[in-house]
Design a protein around this motif. Structure first.
Motif, PDB file in Angstrom:
ATOM      1  N   GLY A  16       0.814  -1.217   0.000  1.00 30.00           N
ATOM      2  CA  GLY A  16       0.000   0.000   0.000  1.00 30.00           C
ATOM      3  C   GLY A  16       0.846   1.266   0.000  1.00 30.00           C
ATOM      4  O   GLY A  16       0.583   2.200  -0.762  1.00 30.00           O
ATOM      5  N   ALA A  17       1.857   1.296   0.846  1.00 27.30           N
ATOM      6  CA  ALA A  17       2.730   2.476   0.923  1.00 27.30           C
ATOM      7  C   ALA A  17       3.506   2.673  -0.375  1.00 27.30           C
ATOM      8  O   ALA A  17       3.702   3.802  -0.830  1.00 27.30           O
ATOM      9  N   PHE A  18       3.940   1.563  -0.979  1.00 31.62           N
ATOM     10  CA  PHE A  18       4.710   1.630  -2.218  1.00 31.62           C
ATOM     11  C   PHE A  18       3.833   2.136  -3.368  1.00 31.62           C
ATOM     12  O   PHE A  18       4.253   3.010  -4.142  1.00 31.62           O
ATOM     13  N   LYS A  19       2.629   1.611  -3.472  1.00 34.31           N
ATOM     14  CA  LYS A  19       1.712   2.072  -4.525  1.00 34.31           C
ATOM     15  C   LYS A  19       1.402   3.563  -4.361  1.00 34.31           C
ATOM     16  O   LYS A  19       1.331   4.305  -5.340  1.00 34.31           O
ATOM     17  N   LYS A  20       1.232   3.997  -3.110  1.00 37.00           N
ATOM     18  CA  LYS A  20       0.980   5.418  -2.850  1.00 37.00           C
ATOM     19  C   LYS A  20       2.198   6.257  -3.245  1.00 37.00           C
ATOM     20  O   LYS A  20       2.053   7.302  -3.879  1.00 37.00           O
ATOM     21  N   ALA A  21       3.385   5.788  -2.920  1.00 37.83           N
ATOM     22  CA  ALA A  21       4.597   6.542  -3.273  1.00 37.83           C
ATOM     23  C   ALA A  21       4.728   6.671  -4.790  1.00 37.83           C
ATOM     24  O   ALA A  21       5.095   7.727  -5.291  1.00 37.83           O
ATOM     25  N   ILE A  22       4.428   5.592  -5.500  1.00 35.52           N
ATOM     26  CA  ILE A  22       4.489   5.639  -6.967  1.00 35.52           C
ATOM     27  C   ILE A  22       3.494   6.671  -7.511  1.00 35.52           C
ATOM     28  O   ILE A  22       3.842   7.499  -8.343  1.00 35.52           O
ATOM     29  N   SER A  23       2.258   6.629  -7.015  1.00 29.68           N
ATOM     30  CA  SER A  23       1.254   7.559  -7.540  1.00 29.68           C
ATOM     31  C   SER A  23       1.544   9.005  -7.125  1.00 29.68           C
ATOM     32  O   SER A  23       1.289   9.931  -7.883  1.00 29.68           O
ATOM     33  N   ASP A  24       2.101   9.209  -5.926  1.00 23.54           N
ATOM     34  CA  ASP A  24       2.442  10.563  -5.481  1.00 23.54           C
ATOM     35  C   ASP A  24       3.578  11.161  -6.315  1.00 23.54           C
ATOM     36  O   ASP A  24       3.614  12.375  -6.519  1.00 23.54           O
TER      37      ASP A  24
END
Length: 148
Positions: free
Chosen positions: A138-146
């Motif tokens: 979840g954190a990784f997907k958020k970092a990618i989208s951010d």
């Protein structure tokens, strides 16, 4: 944007490769020669081998990383350097390193090292769980989208 992984003991490489390649972001796995593998990596994933000396992977990552890149590491020192360079830095247990938490993490690491040096026993890290793995995803997907 690129993703750099301190890959020697990273338990979430599979998530990084899956999510990073789906997002078409180049991934660079930095690992020591003692972890050499002939395993073929998917397109967009590069492995850089470094000497087995202390911090060799950290130095290479910091030489290559640029503002806006993502770094995945469990090393607080590397995390601190990555933050100073303007990178997004994640721990494999799914929490982001921030300017607000890095000083406390470094202080805790220092105090634990001093305690061990004086002969005291300290607790090691908690075991890595499937919940940690999903928290990282979840954190990784958020970092990618951010960062996009």
């Amino acid at each position: 944007m690129k993703i750099y992984v301190d890959a020697d003991a990273c338990p979430v490489k599979d998530i990084i490769i899956s999510e990073g390649t789906n997002a078409e972001i180049p991934i660079i796995l930095v690992t020591s020669f003692s972890h050499f593998s002939n395993a073929e990596q998917p397109s967009g994933v590069e492995t850089i081998y470094v000497d087995t000396g202390a911090d060799a992977a950290d130095y290479r990552i910091m030489k290559l990383a640029e503002r806006g890149d993502i770094i995945v590491t469990q090393d607080y020192g590397l995390a601190s350097l990555g933050l100073a360079k303007g990178c997004t830095v994640l721990h494999h247990k799914g929490f982001p390193y921030t300017n607000e938490n890095i000083d406390q993490l470094l202080q805790t690491r220092y105090l634990s090292a001093m305690a061990r040096k004086s002969g005291k026993r300290t607790k090691g890290p908690r075991p890595f769980t499937s919940e940690d793995k999903e928290k990282f995803r979840g954190a990784f997907k958020k970092a990618i989208s951010d960062e996009k």
